[in-house]
Structure formats: C-alpha cells, structure tokens
Enzyme design. Structure first.
Site, PDB file in Angstrom:
ATOM      1  N   GLN A  60       2.847  10.060   1.180  1.00 27.26           N
ATOM      2  CA  GLN A  60       4.174   9.223   1.475  1.00 27.26           C
ATOM      3  C   GLN A  60       4.904   9.898   0.096  1.00 27.26           C
ATOM      4  O   GLN A  60       6.405   9.363   0.711  1.00 27.26           O
ATOM      5  CB  GLN A  60       4.286   7.418   1.525  1.00 27.26           C
ATOM      6  N   GLY A 111       0.902  -1.395   0.265  1.00 23.09           N
ATOM      7  CA  GLY A 111      -0.212   0.006  -0.565  1.00 23.09           C
ATOM      8  C   GLY A 111       0.706   1.045  -0.033  1.00 23.09           C
ATOM      9  O   GLY A 111       2.020   1.263   0.661  1.00 23.09           O
ATOM     10  N   HIS A 128      -2.484   7.497   7.032  1.00 20.31           N
ATOM     11  CA  HIS A 128      -1.694   8.359   5.976  1.00 20.31           C
ATOM     12  C   HIS A 128      -2.163   9.740   5.905  1.00 20.31           C
ATOM     13  O   HIS A 128      -1.549  11.022   5.646  1.00 20.31           O
ATOM     14  CB  HIS A 128      -1.003   8.079   4.573  1.00 20.31           C
ATOM     15  N   CYS A 137       5.971   0.380   7.309  1.00 17.96           N
ATOM     16  CA  CYS A 137       5.694   1.603   6.478  1.00 17.96           C
ATOM     17  C   CYS A 137       7.141   1.672   5.573  1.00 17.96           C
ATOM     18  O   CYS A 137       8.181   1.741   6.347  1.00 17.96           O
ATOM     19  CB  CYS A 137       5.039   2.415   7.421  1.00 17.96           C
ATOM     20  N   LEU A 138       6.486   1.804   4.540  1.00 18.62           N
ATOM     21  CA  LEU A 138       7.417   2.179   3.149  1.00 18.62           C
ATOM     22  C   LEU A 138       8.421   3.500   4.058  1.00 18.62           C
ATOM     23  O   LEU A 138       9.518   3.739   3.444  1.00 18.62           O
ATOM     24  CB  LEU A 138       7.180   2.506   2.608  1.00 18.62           C
ATOM     25  N   HIS A 164      -4.224   1.584   7.390  1.00 21.03           N
ATOM     26  CA  HIS A 164      -3.157   2.363   8.130  1.00 21.03           C
ATOM     27  C   HIS A 164      -3.184   3.347   6.373  1.00 21.03           C
ATOM     28  O   HIS A 164      -2.448   4.390   6.731  1.00 21.03           O
ATOM     29  CB  HIS A 164      -2.007   0.915   7.494  1.00 21.03           C
ATOM     30  N   GLU A 165      -3.415   2.722   5.246  1.00 21.54           N
ATOM     31  CA  GLU A 165      -3.507   3.669   4.198  1.00 21.54           C
ATOM     32  C   GLU A 165      -4.165   5.435   4.607  1.00 21.54           C
ATOM     33  O   GLU A 165      -3.438   6.229   4.123  1.00 21.54           O
ATOM     34  CB  GLU A 165      -3.114   2.963   3.002  1.00 21.54           C
TER      35      GLU A 165
HETATM   36 ZN    ZN Z   1       2.918   3.054   6.299  1.00 23.73          ZN
END
Ligand code: ZN
Length: 173
Positions: free
Chosen positions: A58, A53, A144, A98-99, A140-141
């Site tokens: 991000q 995701g 963000h 998380c990226l 989670h997304e």
């Molecule tokens: Zn994330």
C-alpha cells in the site's frame, strides 16, 4: 528490492486501481536497517491516516510486511514480517474500508478467528491468536500481500452498492 532503495524513497499510500496493489509481495529474507525504517514509517503513516492496518504494497513496496494496530495508535502497533494465517475458524461479517480505497466501504465475510505466525522486527518468530476485529484486520492485511483487496471479496449485492465509489477512484487514477 535492493537495500538502500527504501530509505531514500518518498512513501505515499497508493490508491486503487494502482497495479502495485495486485502484485504478490516478496518474502523478506533479511531484516536490514531499511526494513526497520520501512516498518517505522509505515506505523507512523497508519496512525496519520487513521488506519488500523497497513501493508507494504500500500506504500508501493512489494514486500511481505504489515503493521496492525486495532486502536490505531502507533504504540499499540504490531509489526508482522512474512505473516502466515492458519486455523481460520467461523464466519463473521463486518464493514471494511481500506486506506487504498478512500470512500469505499462494504461488508465482507471472513473467518471470525485465526492464528498469525510471523517474525517481529528482531527476526524472532511468534504466533498470535486473533479474534473479531483483530482477525478481520489480519486477514485484510495478509490479503494485500497476495494482491487481493476487500472489494474482491464483496458479494454481488455489496459490490453494486460500492460501484459508484469504485468507479470514482478509477476515474481519479
Ligand atoms: Zn487495505
């Protein structure tokens, strides 16, 4: 975000503690060719980075757009524009990463299932029901887009466990 500002931009994944990750993202009012290109580039970047995701903040773009693919493959990706969660049910705890927080992993409690209402890349509204991993990724997304990271949802104990890797990112920033 003005039209034509995304196309010319070099996108890269921003890491914690970049303040962009704390901002509340703006709704997308019109799906321009810029937005379509952003979604395509994000889908590519997600697979390239072995993510499942990715949210626009991000990559430094503060707009309400996320891409999700629980297989990690571009062809399975769903593009969610202005996603809204509803019908959050149950509790499930799983390890998240998380990226934007490389090297940080912790157990997070979230709803076990939820519904997501969003627009697709053609502007059509749709709703999907997400359970297990898909529900975790969706929550989670969408977090963000509201300036929240999974580390904001860790228990004290989990936070202590992650402290060293979080401090490391703060040092590198
Ligand atoms: Zn994330």
């Amino acid at each position: 975000m003005q039209p034509n500002t995304i196309k010319s931009r070099h996108l890269q994944i921003v890491h914690y503690p970049n303040p962009l990750l704390k901002k509340i993202a703006q709704p997308i009012t019109e799906i321009t060719s810029d937005i379509v290109e952003l979604a395509e580039r994000m889908t590519f970047m997600m697979e390239e980075s072995n993510g499942i995701g990715l949210a626009a903040p991000q990559v430094g773009i503060s707009l309400r757009l996320v891409v999700i693919s629980i297989t990690g493959k571009q062809e399975d990706a769903r593009i969610l524009i202005n996603p809204v969660l509803s019908d959050l049910q149950g509790v499930s705890e799983s390890e998240e990463g998380c990226l934007s927080l490389p090297g940080v992993y912790g157990n997070v409690k979230r709803a076990a299932s939820c519904s997501v209402t969003a627009q697709d890349i053609d502007g059509n509204s749709f709703m999907l029901d997400a359970v297990d991993l898909a529900a975790t990724v969706a929550q989670h997304e969408v977090d963000h887009l509201d300036g929240k990271l999974f580390i904001d949802r860790l228990s004290t104990l989990q936070h202590i466990k992650c402290r060293r890797s979080i401090k490391q990112l703060e040092k590198e920033y």
